[in-house]
Design an enzyme around this catalytic site. Structure first.
Site, PDB file in Angstrom:
ATOM      1  CE  LYS A   6      -7.100  -8.349  -5.833  1.00 31.56           C
ATOM      2  NZ  LYS A   6      -7.537  -7.363  -4.585  1.00 31.56           N
ATOM      3  CG  ASN A   7      -4.709  -5.092  -6.258  1.00 34.57           C
ATOM      4  OD1 ASN A   7      -5.545  -5.319  -6.034  1.00 34.57           O
ATOM      5  ND2 ASN A   7      -3.403  -5.627  -6.243  1.00 34.57           N
ATOM      6  CB  VAL A  32       5.482  -8.284   0.550  1.00 35.51           C
ATOM      7  CG1 VAL A  32       4.414  -6.294   0.598  1.00 35.51           C
ATOM      8  CG2 VAL A  32       6.871  -7.701  -1.188  1.00 35.51           C
ATOM      9  NE  ARG A  35     -10.952  -9.905  -1.433  1.00 35.71           N
ATOM     10  CZ  ARG A  35     -10.487  -9.551  -1.134  1.00 35.71           C
ATOM     11  NH1 ARG A  35      -9.516 -10.478  -0.043  1.00 35.71           N
ATOM     12  NH2 ARG A  35      -9.900  -8.716  -1.147  1.00 35.71           N
ATOM     13  CG  ASP A  90      -0.618  -8.914  -5.469  1.00 33.63           C
ATOM     14  OD1 ASP A  90      -0.219  -9.752  -4.277  1.00 33.63           O
ATOM     15  OD2 ASP A  90      -0.687  -8.599  -5.907  1.00 33.63           O
ATOM     16  NE  ARG A  96      -2.855  -6.671   3.414  1.00 33.33           N
ATOM     17  CZ  ARG A  96      -3.652  -6.350   2.226  1.00 33.33           C
ATOM     18  NH1 ARG A  96      -4.525  -7.520   2.238  1.00 33.33           N
ATOM     19  NH2 ARG A  96      -3.895  -6.230   1.200  1.00 33.33           N
ATOM     20  CB  VAL A 149      -3.536   1.149   8.405  1.00 37.26           C
ATOM     21  CG1 VAL A 149      -4.350  -0.037   7.303  1.00 37.26           C
ATOM     22  CG2 VAL A 149      -4.016   1.618   9.737  1.00 37.26           C
ATOM     23  CG  ASP A 150       2.744   1.348  10.534  1.00 34.80           C
ATOM     24  OD1 ASP A 150       1.758   1.171   9.715  1.00 34.80           O
ATOM     25  OD2 ASP A 150       3.433   1.581  10.872  1.00 34.80           O
ATOM     26  NE  ARG A 188      -4.337  -3.693   3.108  1.00 33.68           N
ATOM     27  CZ  ARG A 188      -3.863  -2.857   4.251  1.00 33.68           C
ATOM     28  NH1 ARG A 188      -4.145  -2.994   5.099  1.00 33.68           N
ATOM     29  NH2 ARG A 188      -2.969  -2.547   4.685  1.00 33.68           N
ATOM     30  CB  CYS A 193      -6.349 -11.634   1.406  1.00 26.08           C
ATOM     31  SG  CYS A 193      -7.483 -12.212   0.206  1.00 26.08           S
TER      32      CYS A 193
HETATM   33  N1  EPU Z   1       2.807  -1.140   5.677  1.00 29.61           N
HETATM   34  C1  EPU Z   1       2.837  -0.828   6.472  1.00 29.61           C
HETATM   35  N2  EPU Z   1       2.430   0.085   7.301  1.00 29.61           N
HETATM   36  C2  EPU Z   1       1.379   0.463   6.893  1.00 29.61           C
HETATM   37  C3  EPU Z   1       1.019   0.287   5.264  1.00 29.61           C
HETATM   38  C4  EPU Z   1       1.547  -1.456   4.644  1.00 29.61           C
HETATM   39  O1  EPU Z   1       4.180  -1.605   7.164  1.00 29.61           O
HETATM   40  O2  EPU Z   1       0.831   1.356   6.760  1.00 29.61           O
HETATM   41  C5  EPU Z   1       3.870  -3.195   4.838  1.00 29.61           C
HETATM   42  C6  EPU Z   1       2.840  -4.141   4.782  1.00 29.61           C
HETATM   43  O3  EPU Z   1       3.091  -4.708   5.825  1.00 29.61           O
HETATM   44  C7  EPU Z   1       3.751  -5.202   3.455  1.00 29.61           C
HETATM   45  C8  EPU Z   1       3.540  -4.132   2.863  1.00 29.61           C
HETATM   46  O4  EPU Z   1       3.969  -2.415   3.469  1.00 29.61           O
HETATM   47  O5  EPU Z   1       4.873  -4.732   4.328  1.00 29.61           O
HETATM   48  C9  EPU Z   1       2.705  -3.396   1.562  1.00 29.61           C
HETATM   49  O6  EPU Z   1       1.206  -3.671   1.650  1.00 29.61           O
HETATM   50  P1  EPU Z   1       0.357  -3.135   1.890  1.00 29.61           P
HETATM   51  O7  EPU Z   1      -0.852  -2.284   3.019  1.00 29.61           O
HETATM   52  O8  EPU Z   1       0.912  -1.449   1.219  1.00 29.61           O
HETATM   53  O9  EPU Z   1      -0.520  -3.771   0.926  1.00 29.61           O
HETATM   54  P2  EPU Z   1      -1.439  -3.523  -0.214  1.00 29.61           P
HETATM   55  O10 EPU Z   1      -1.691  -1.710  -0.484  1.00 29.61           O
HETATM   56  O11 EPU Z   1      -3.080  -2.779   1.087  1.00 29.61           O
HETATM   57  C10 EPU Z   1      -1.428  -3.410  -2.297  1.00 29.61           C
HETATM   58  C11 EPU Z   1      -2.748  -4.723  -2.819  1.00 29.61           C
HETATM   59  C12 EPU Z   1      -1.852  -5.943  -2.358  1.00 29.61           C
HETATM   60  C13 EPU Z   1      -0.348  -6.450  -2.709  1.00 29.61           C
HETATM   61  C14 EPU Z   1      -0.266  -5.485  -1.943  1.00 29.61           C
HETATM   62  C15 EPU Z   1       1.716  -5.094  -2.783  1.00 29.61           C
HETATM   63  C16 EPU Z   1      -4.623  -4.105  -3.218  1.00 29.61           C
HETATM   64  C17 EPU Z   1      -6.006  -3.686  -3.205  1.00 29.61           C
HETATM   65  N3  EPU Z   1      -3.699  -4.521  -2.820  1.00 29.61           N
HETATM   66  O12 EPU Z   1      -1.833  -3.697  -1.504  1.00 29.61           O
HETATM   67  O13 EPU Z   1      -2.417  -7.246  -3.190  1.00 29.61           O
HETATM   68  O14 EPU Z   1       0.362  -7.800  -2.565  1.00 29.61           O
HETATM   69  O15 EPU Z   1      -0.353  -3.828  -2.783  1.00 29.61           O
HETATM   70  O16 EPU Z   1       2.224  -5.329  -3.861  1.00 29.61           O
HETATM   71  O17 EPU Z   1      -4.293  -2.817  -3.796  1.00 29.61           O
HETATM   72  C18 EPU Z   1      -3.862  -9.155  -3.937  1.00 29.61           C
HETATM   73  O18 EPU Z   1      -4.452  -8.446  -5.004  1.00 29.61           O
HETATM   74  O19 EPU Z   1      -4.002 -10.236  -3.942  1.00 29.61           O
HETATM   75  C19 EPU Z   1      -3.162  -8.241  -2.861  1.00 29.61           C
HETATM   76  C20 EPU Z   1      -3.541  -8.744  -1.607  1.00 29.61           C
END
Ligand code: EPU
Length: 430
Positions: free
Chosen positions: A22-23, A326, A397, A304, A121, A123-124, A92, A116
């Site tokens: 998925k990711n 995380v 999802r 995850d 979460r 996006v900074d 997301r 989720c």
């Molecule tokens: N973070 C920040 N600022 C940002 C981005 C991230 O502080 O701008 C922090 C978040 O707060 C968190 C950490 O970085 O503490 C990781 O979050 P991130 O936003 O990077 O996660 P993501 O890349 O959006 C992906 C997977 C998630 C998985 C995480 C961590 C996808 C679509 N999603 O999310 O998958 O948990 O990496 O490995 O790739 C899932 O599949 O259930 C899922 C939630």
């Protein structure tokens, strides 16, 4: 409303061919907008997130053709049209389109993303990186409005190795003038896969899979065909299904190195684990032992898999501790597992203490997010009696053909429509 009805207590046995990630698929489905040539992706999971993502691409003018698990995408004519806000909010990774679309179109508006509910979460990192590349981004009334005179290379450092930010910024920098370096980059396999995909299109990315990624900008990208690798989270979920039901499950088409933390923790519980070139097998007899889990960025224990693992530890002997480092509040499964008779304390939103119980009892529970839903399905497979899992749209999802796969292993699970006055059989969602 659709629910899963699960009759627990049956050992799961057999082989699962794990479908596409998925990711990874979601990241590739953002990167495709960089190319004017045709992209064909194979082994794309047919789940609600990938269907929504391709619909979003169509909002921007892409031509999308699904054929089973393959999808052909033509982004030769994109336009910065108004997009369906609900679509953007429901996933997301819609946000991962901002940079690549900006690189391609020069201006773009995108509502803020969803996903989720497992923590803040932010996006900074994404916004800061895009700004460093030469993007101007304003946010008001829930919409990002971005423009650029053209991206240029930049030196970036991520405060934490975010997989999403790493992938978004790496993709955004591919067509920038000059060289971009991302320090403290995420090392997740999905980052490496995305870099391989972009390089197959003509990008020049080095270091993906390490904490320092270098992207040398190129003029344009061509079309390509690419195979999405297996979903490592699904693989882990099925391995835990084998352990929690005291069965014997082999997952195939996976890279065992992506399962190392899960394999090691399963061994600590006393489960037998074998692995080969592209498979992992777990079997368990008798009651397993509790253990300690700390989630970390790759190659640490994946966040995850934390919730599915909690379901297993709920029925292990002794006390287990899970530390989630995380996300701030990935805890939706706990209250529901406790409804099933688990004994889990939550002294702090990132620490759960699991006092193992002999068995769980089936009851009606709610999935609050994707992996919490997976945890409840696993708990239901091991529980005494019938478990009804509601809100399974969260599970849809991320798990393709979940019930068919579990039935193939001998599990008793059925998707049913839940009208106001009772159950009726549902058409399975493919
Ligand atoms: N973070 C920040 N600022 C940002 C981005 C991230 O502080 O701008 C922090 C978040 O707060 C968190 C950490 O970085 O503490 C990781 O979050 P991130 O936003 O990077 O996660 P993501 O890349 O959006 C992906 C997977 C998630 C998985 C995480 C961590 C996808 C679509 N999603 O999310 O998958 O948990 O990496 O490995 O790739 C899932 O599949 O259930 C899922 C939630």
């Amino acid at each position: 409303m659709q629910v899963f009805s699960i009759s627990g207590g049956k050992e799961l046995r057999g082989i699962v061919d794990v479908g596409g990630s998925k990711n990874s698929a979601l990241s590739l489905l953002a990167a495709v907008v960089l190319s004017e040539g045709e992209i064909v992706l194979h082994n794309v999971p047919h789940i609600s997130d990938t269907r929504l993502k391709t619909r979003l691409l169509e909002n921007f003018g892409a031509k999308v053709q699904w054929d089973g698990n393959s999808v052909a995408i033509d982004c030769s004519k994109l336009s910065n049209a108004a997009v369906e806000e609900d679509l953007v909010r429901s996933i997301r990774t819609s946000f991962f389109l901002l940079g690549p679309l900006l690189a391609r179109l020069g201006t773009v508006s995108l509502p803020a993303p969803g996903g989720c509910q497992i923590g803040a979460r932010p996006v900074d990192f994404h916004l800061q990186g895009l700004h460093q590349l030469g993007g101007n981004i304003e946010y008001s009334a829930g919409v990002y409005r971005a423009s650029t005179q053209g991206f240029h290379g930049a030196e970036m450092y991520l405060k934490t190795p975010s997989p999403g930010a790493t992938q978004h910024l790496m993709t955004s920098a591919v067509l920038a003038k000059g060289c971009t370096v991302i320090q403290n980059a995420a090392m997740e396999p999905e980052v490496t896969t995305l870099a391989s995909f972009l390089n197959a299109m003509g990008a020049r990315i080095e270091g993906a899979g390490t904490s320092r990624i270098t992207i040398t900008g190129v003029e344009s990208l061509s079309g390509t065909e690419f195979n999405v690798p297996a979903d490592r989270m699904q693989a882990s979920t099925y391995l835990i299904a084998g352990a929690i039901t005291k069965g014997d499950v082999t997952v195939r088409n996976v890279l065992p190195e992506t399962q190392i933390p899960v394999i090691n923790h399963l061994r600590e519980t006393g489960a037998d684990v074998d692995e080969g070139h592209d498979w992992v097998r777990v079997s368990a007899q008798g009651r397993l032992r509790g253990t300690r889990v700390r989630t970390l960025p790759y190659p640490g224990f994946p966040t995850d898999v934390q919730q599915p693992m909690a379901a297993l530890l709920a029925v292990c002997q002794g006390t287990s501790i899970i530390e989630e480092t995380v996300y701030e509040s990935r805890i939706g499964h706990i209250q529901e597992l406790n409804r099933m008779g688990a004994n889990i304390e939550l002294p702090h939103a990132q620490t759960s203490i699991i006092n193992g119980v002999e068995r769980l009892q089936g009851t009606t529970v709610q999935a609050t997010d994707l992996r919490a839903g997976a945890a409840l399905v696993l708990a239901g497979l091991a529980a005494e009696g019938e478990t009804v899992v509601r809100n399974i749209h969260h599970i849809d999802r991320g798990y393709e053909k979940l019930e068919a796969t579990l039935i193939g292993l001998g599990g008793r699970i059925e998707r049913v429509n839940l009208p106001e006055n009772g159950f009726s059989k549902a058409d399975p969602i493919s």
